[in-house]
Design an enzyme around this catalytic site. Structure first.
Site, PDB file in Angstrom:
ATOM      1  CB  SER A  86      -9.590  16.619 -10.725  1.00 48.38           C
ATOM      2  OG  SER A  86     -10.635  17.634 -10.988  1.00 48.38           O
ATOM      3  CG  HIS A 190      -8.555  21.522 -11.794  1.00 46.93           C
ATOM      4  ND1 HIS A 190      -8.780  21.767 -10.572  1.00 46.93           N
ATOM      5  CD2 HIS A 190      -8.636  20.429 -12.069  1.00 46.93           C
ATOM      6  CE1 HIS A 190      -9.197  20.687 -10.004  1.00 46.93           C
ATOM      7  NE2 HIS A 190      -9.728  19.960 -11.376  1.00 46.93           N
TER       8      HIS A 190
END
Length: 304
Positions: A86, A190
């Site tokens: 991430s 996400h």
């Protein structure tokens, strides 16, 4: 072959930066970064409580700063590959020479603010599934309208969606899942809920001049290595609204011949996954400067 990785949001804990700021020059370096991005990183890394550093706009630059600071304390090292989970991808981009430290922190500051704004539109969150078959879990999540936002390997999947959808998941777990654990993040990262942040980040990235990676950069979009700085930036922009495929990253590390893995501060999450998915590969998490000597020994044995 040494792999150097950087963790994502949720790895931070109150006061975790304190011992790192005691290293020579570290406090001055963090102060300069703080001035550059308009955020007191030293305060948030040493004095702020868990709720304060859970704020996406704070957590993300704090994690990148900690990763850069701890990696520099290792001394000269040329890993065989770098990657990040991430927001850790921005840290990895700095490791690979795609961005300098100030550019990386400037970009992550804008990313954190944009994702915090996107998260404020709808109450959303993320939960980790413990146990179960990944294929069964993914199908179940999609049935509930949730996104498998992180497919982390070693059997771990993180679901993301609205708080109402996550509440349903807690009562209606996929077959074989032992437990659903809410994560300390402030939104459904996400996923499509982050789409507004993509446009903001694209504008921020357009003002940067990236270098091409000097070491293999493994993207968590699909586990592929990326050859150009322009593509790294493009993927950094898109990944805020797309799932993280850490499972594929670890498959690539193995295919590249990884013989050791070091996770920068605040390490622990990714080394835990590697121990289960990359059996036999030594791992080390940089939690405090006390871990540096062991890390240097690992680098001497496995690094370039």
């Amino acid at each position: 072959m040494l792999v150097l990785v950087a963790p994502g949001q949720g790895a931070q804990t109150p006061g975790f930066l304190t011992p790192w700021l005691e290293l020579p020059g570290a406090a001055d370096r963090v102060a300069a970064w703080s001035d550059a991005i308009g955020l007191d990183l030293a305060h948030y890394g040493t004095q702020a409580d868990a709720d304060a550093i859970r704020d996406t706009a704070v957590a993300q630059p704090l994690l990148v700063a900690a990763g850069l600071l701890s990696a520099s304390a290792l001394g000269a090292v040329t890993p065989g590959a770098v990657a990040g989970h991430s927001v850790g991808e921005i840290t990895a981009a700095a490791f690979a020479g795609v961005l300098d430290d100030t550019a990386a922190l400037t970009l992550v500051r804008k990313r954190g603010l944009a994702m915090a704004d996107a998260a404020a539109i709808t109450e959303t969150g993320m939960s980790a599934l413990l146990g179960g078959d990944p294929e069964v879990s993914v199908a179940h999540l999609e049935k509930l309208g949730l996104t498998p936002a992180n497919v982390n390997g070693a059997g771990q999947i993180v679901a993301a969606g609205t708080l109402e959808q996550l509440a349903v998941l807690n009562d209606d777990k996929p077959e074989g899942v032992r437990k659903v654990v809410p994560l300390k993040v402030a939104g459904a990262f996400h996923t499509h809920h982050m789409a507004p942040a993509v446009d903001v980040l694209a504008k921020a990235a357009a003002g940067l001049t990236p270098g091409d990676p000097t070491v293999p950069y493994v993207s968590n979009k699909d586990g592929q290595t990326v050859a150009t700085g322009a593509e790294v930036l493009e993927r950094l922009v898109g990944q805020v609204a797309n799932p993280v495929r850490w499972d594929l990253c670890m498959e690539t590390f193995t295919a590249l011949g990884a013989t050791a893995l070091i996770e920068v501060c605040p390490g622990g999450t990714l080394t835990g996954l590697a121990k289960r998915a990359m059996k036999g590969v030594p791992t080390l998490a940089l939690k405090t400067p006390d871990d540096l000597d062991a890390a240097r020994e690992l680098i001497a044995e496995h690094g370039a």
